[in-house]
Scaffold this motif. Structure first.
Motif, PDB file in Angstrom:
ATOM      1  N   SER A 130       0.903  -0.902   0.194  1.00 41.29           N
ATOM      2  CA  SER A 130       0.419  -0.194  -0.275  1.00 41.29           C
ATOM      3  C   SER A 130       0.608   0.914  -0.393  1.00 41.29           C
ATOM      4  O   SER A 130       0.423   2.137   0.757  1.00 41.29           O
ATOM      5  CB  SER A 130      -0.891   0.250   1.497  1.00 41.29           C
ATOM      6  OG  SER A 130      -0.523  -1.181   1.921  1.00 41.29           O
TER       7      SER A 130
ATOM      8  N   GLN B 217      -1.004   4.218  -0.047  1.00 40.75           N
ATOM      9  CA  GLN B 217      -2.362   4.542   0.999  1.00 40.75           C
ATOM     10  C   GLN B 217      -1.517   5.084   2.175  1.00 40.75           C
ATOM     11  O   GLN B 217      -2.136   5.639   3.513  1.00 40.75           O
ATOM     12  CB  GLN B 217      -2.440   3.398   1.709  1.00 40.75           C
ATOM     13  CG  GLN B 217      -3.035   1.900   0.805  1.00 40.75           C
ATOM     14  CD  GLN B 217      -4.182   2.532   0.111  1.00 40.75           C
ATOM     15  OE1 GLN B 217      -4.807   3.397   0.199  1.00 40.75           O
ATOM     16  NE2 GLN B 217      -5.035   1.365  -0.433  1.00 40.75           N
TER      17      GLN B 217
ATOM     18  N   SER C 131      -3.812   9.793  -2.576  1.00 35.79           N
ATOM     19  CA  SER C 131      -4.711   8.480  -2.886  1.00 35.79           C
ATOM     20  C   SER C 131      -6.265   8.603  -2.515  1.00 35.79           C
ATOM     21  O   SER C 131      -6.920   8.692  -1.867  1.00 35.79           O
ATOM     22  CB  SER C 131      -4.455   7.239  -2.300  1.00 35.79           C
ATOM     23  OG  SER C 131      -5.193   6.488  -2.732  1.00 35.79           O
TER      24      SER C 131
ATOM     25  N   LYS D 197      -8.710   6.556  -2.705  1.00 33.54           N
ATOM     26  CA  LYS D 197      -8.655   5.286  -2.094  1.00 33.54           C
ATOM     27  C   LYS D 197      -8.483   5.525  -0.230  1.00 33.54           C
ATOM     28  O   LYS D 197      -9.450   4.670   0.070  1.00 33.54           O
ATOM     29  CB  LYS D 197      -7.999   4.044  -2.372  1.00 33.54           C
ATOM     30  CG  LYS D 197      -8.556   3.736  -4.042  1.00 33.54           C
ATOM     31  CD  LYS D 197      -8.042   2.369  -4.950  1.00 33.54           C
ATOM     32  CE  LYS D 197      -7.989   2.436  -5.807  1.00 33.54           C
ATOM     33  NZ  LYS D 197      -9.788   1.625  -5.872  1.00 33.54           N
TER      34      LYS D 197
ATOM     35  N   THR E  48      -5.291  -1.508  -4.100  1.00 35.22           N
ATOM     36  CA  THR E  48      -4.797  -0.134  -4.188  1.00 35.22           C
ATOM     37  C   THR E  48      -3.992   0.182  -5.297  1.00 35.22           C
ATOM     38  O   THR E  48      -4.941   1.154  -6.539  1.00 35.22           O
ATOM     39  CB  THR E  48      -3.904  -0.138  -3.245  1.00 35.22           C
ATOM     40  OG1 THR E  48      -3.919  -0.014  -1.896  1.00 35.22           O
ATOM     41  CG2 THR E  48      -3.498   1.471  -4.092  1.00 35.22           C
TER      42      THR E  48
ATOM     43  N   VAL F 177      -8.109   2.489   4.507  1.00 36.01           N
ATOM     44  CA  VAL F 177      -8.506   2.086   3.362  1.00 36.01           C
ATOM     45  C   VAL F 177     -10.359   2.387   4.000  1.00 36.01           C
ATOM     46  O   VAL F 177     -11.000   2.642   3.019  1.00 36.01           O
ATOM     47  CB  VAL F 177      -8.511   0.939   2.678  1.00 36.01           C
ATOM     48  CG1 VAL F 177      -9.521   0.814   1.819  1.00 36.01           C
ATOM     49  CG2 VAL F 177      -6.863   0.997   2.142  1.00 36.01           C
TER      50      VAL F 177
END
Length: 656
Positions: free
Chosen positions: A29, A32, A38, A40, A204, A255
């Motif tokens: 990730s 992330q 991101s 997400k 991702t 997430v």
């Protein structure tokens, strides 16, 4: 990776003996964490950030050794059949294992650490999921996404058949029970971490919703498994290596925004390892290095998502300590996978130095720390370790990779095999050689950082700017940037001024020289209005330098600019050549006899002279030098360590 068959002595102070194994965390990730924006990620970052990484999809590597490594790694990933990768998972679930070929043969099980008799089986598929998703992001090649999708679907089938409240693995749940009971077992949480991380990466980078669904069900199982445990039981469990489980759950929390996932991450806080570091105490001597490093990657993530200042302190202190006291000239660390007394590098030049997974994880931690401060020292280390350790892990002929990078004079690299090794460093290699684009460029709200000099393109859609970098660095000292933009744009470009560039720098913008006020170890800032076609030419003259060990100035490696040099010592009496592997002993690398000939020279008579007096460039061969000042008077040619494959070498020299 600690040898479960021969090494049972590593323990935290005051604890019983436990089998420890290696770590190979997959920070997975990358998209992330604080270093990357991101869409997400649902949880906002609590830590102040000075530099953001570009999404991997926005960077393309265009040519050169990194592109070649990435292509070879991608071919390896695509060559591994899904049926073989899934075999141990299906066996564990009691499922039929699909026939292959003529439909009369069962799929051949994978070997090495993925063998059905290995307690770590299943770890590689997590790395492979990450590698496939990283390759997809780095290249846009649909073959990687489709291969990853097929693995995710197969894992979903296994999870359903197992029907154990979301549990999913290639080994029975009893391995986790043994870990909780503090009985001998080889790192089951470490293995699960790879799977969690790979599923997060598939979600991702490849947009696979099923991967996230599988992972959240696994997290639900983990919560039910761990919630009843007392704090004492948890700390006993955490004595065994658990990889980056804290990091994996922090990334999942980012997430999903599910507080249960945050709680799970916090359950993997190992007091014995982390509290000393929070208090500025170096407790690393004799600890298994890659058991520790991923815990600090998780601490960095904790700081970013929760603002936990203790986590920041631990991560920063740990990084500084490892770089100062435990790092070899190529950026790696550890001897037989363990930290040793601070600074005692000259006493640990053995055949078992610098497990590659350690550097893989140190680079993850470095990325976090750079985003917090945009301090050039982090980019310096990143370049050092990436060029001199990670790039050189892969054999350019076979595409296979090393576990250790021996610092023992006269030793040589030992390589994996395509389907009968699957060491931890094979797994981390699937990722390392698939994500080279992640740290070339960063940005803040105003402009772009250029941290690495690798032929590439970066597309900053928010600014409407694309930058193309052209260079043969490090074989040349110059790199060229071309700006592409439909409209003029005011923006600073922050050019890394490496600490090793003590001979100065030359910067030209559209052919006009730029006055430079900054010093090496900082950033040269060009703040102007850019138009389409503008060009920047950067030159950092390289020079030779000694990199002495902290404990003995008479033992030193040699570097030229960013590149570590190694003396070529031929192939005499080499017992194994790439790809090396002993199928009868998958742990052959411990105590391996390199049978070093007496003729291997590793002493140089410097006679107190400058390095340029006894080491001369070889005409027509970039980054290659020659000396006759060995004690035997032999001519020794030196070239970049990352290029020295399939032969003996010397990195550290005794200086007279």
């Amino acid at each position: 990776m600690t040898n479960i068959l021969t090494f049972r002595e590593a323990k935290w102070p005051g604890t019983y003996k436990l089998v420890v194994a290696c770590l190979v965390c997959s920070l997975s990730s990358q998209a992330q964490y604080a270093g990357q924006a991101s869409d997400k990620q649902k949880i906002s970052i609590k830590a102040p950030i000075k530099a953001y990484s570009f999404n991997l999809q926005d960077v393309r590597i265009t040519k050169g050794p990194f592109k070649e490594n990435m292509d070879r790694e991608g071919q390896w990933l695509l060559s591994l059949p899904v049926e073989r990768l899934m075999h141990s998972f299906r066996v564990n679930a009691g499922m039929n294992t699909p026939k292959t070929g003529s439909l009369t043969k069962m799929p051949k099980p994978l070997g090495g650490w993925e063998g059905l008799d290995m307690e770590l089986r299943g770890h590689s598929i997590g790395h492979i999921l990450s590698g496939l998703s990283l390759q997809y992001a780095s290249t846009g090649n649909e073959a990687f996404r489709k291969k990853g999708d097929s693995l995710v679907a197969a894992l979903g089938d296994v999870q359903k058949v197992l029907n154990q409240e979301g549990y999913l693995s290639a080994y029975p749940q009893q391995y986790i029970d043994r870990n909780i009971a503090a009985t001998s077992v080889w790192a089951p949480w470490y293995t699960l971490h790879k799977l969690f991380a790979g599923l997060t990466d598939m979600y991702t980078y490849a947009g696979n919703q099923q991967a996230l669904d599988i992972e959240t069900r696994m997290a639900s199982w983990a919560a039910k498994k761990l919630s009843p445990l007392s704090p004492e039981q948890l700390q006993k469990m955490l004595r065994n290596e658990f990889g980056g489980m804290n990091d994996a759950f922090f990334n999942l929390y980012a997430v999903t925004a599910n507080p249960d996932h945050l709680k799970l991450a916090q359950l993997f806080y190992h007091k014995a390892a982390l509290e000393p570091l929070e208090n500025g105490k170096d407790n690393l001597n004799k600890l298994h290095a890659n058991t520790v490093i991923p815990k600090l990657v998780g601490e960095a993530r904790d700081y970013e998502l929760t603002g936990n200042e203790k986590a920041k302190t631990a991560a920063t202190f740990f990084w500084n300590t490892v770089i100062r006291d435990h790092t070899y000239a190529h950026g790696g660390n550890s001897d037989k996978e363990h930290f040793f007394e601070p600074g005692k590098i000259s006493e640990h030049l053995t055949g078992n130095t610098s497990e590659t997974c350690n550097t893989y994880n140190m680079l993850k931690l470095t990325r976090h720390l750079f985003t917090w401060s945009a301090d050039e020292k982090y980019a310096d280390y990143y370049e050092q370790a990436l060029y001199n350790h990670i790039l050189g892990q892969q054999d350019p002929v076979s595409g296979m990779v090393c576990y250790f990078t021996p610092m023992k004079p006269g030793a040589y690299r030992l390589y994996s095999t395509p389907d009968q090794s699957f060491w931890c460093c094979v797994g981390s290699g699937f990722e390392s050689h698939s994500k080279y684009g992640e740290s070339i460029y960063y940005h803040d709200d105003k402009g772009i950082y250029v941290n690495l000099f690798i032929p590439s393109e970066v597309n900053w859609a928010d600014k409407g700017v694309k930058i193309t970098q052209e260079t043969n660095y490090p074989e040349e000292e110059t790199t060229r940037l071309t700006i592409q933009t439909k409209e003029t744009v005011r923006m600073p470009i922050y050019l890394r001024y490496p600490a090793w560039a003590t001979a100065g720098a030359t910067i030209n913008v559209n052919g006009k020289a730029l006055k430079i006020a900054q010093q090496p170890g900082s950033y040269i800032i060009i703040d102007r209005t850019w138009k389409d076609g503008d060009r920047v030419e950067i030159k950092y003259p390289m020079s030779l330098r000694l990199v002495a060990t902290p404990d003995n100035p008479k033992v030193a490696a040699i570097a030229y600019g960013p590149v570590l040099l190694a003396g070529e010592m031929g192939k005499e009496n080499m017992k194994g050549t790439a790809p090396f592997h002993d199928p009868e002993d998958p742990y052959q690398y411990y105590g391996y006899d390199y049978a070093i000939p007496a003729s291997v020279s590793h002493t140089i008579n410097t006679q107190g002279k400058k390095i340029t007096d006894w080491l001369k460039p070889v005409a027509g061969k970039p980054l290659t030098f020659e000396t006759t000042n060995t004690t035997e008077g032999k001519v020794v040619e030196m070239e970049p360590y990352y290029k020295v494959h399939r032969q003996r070498y010397v990195v550290y020299w005794d200086l007279n």
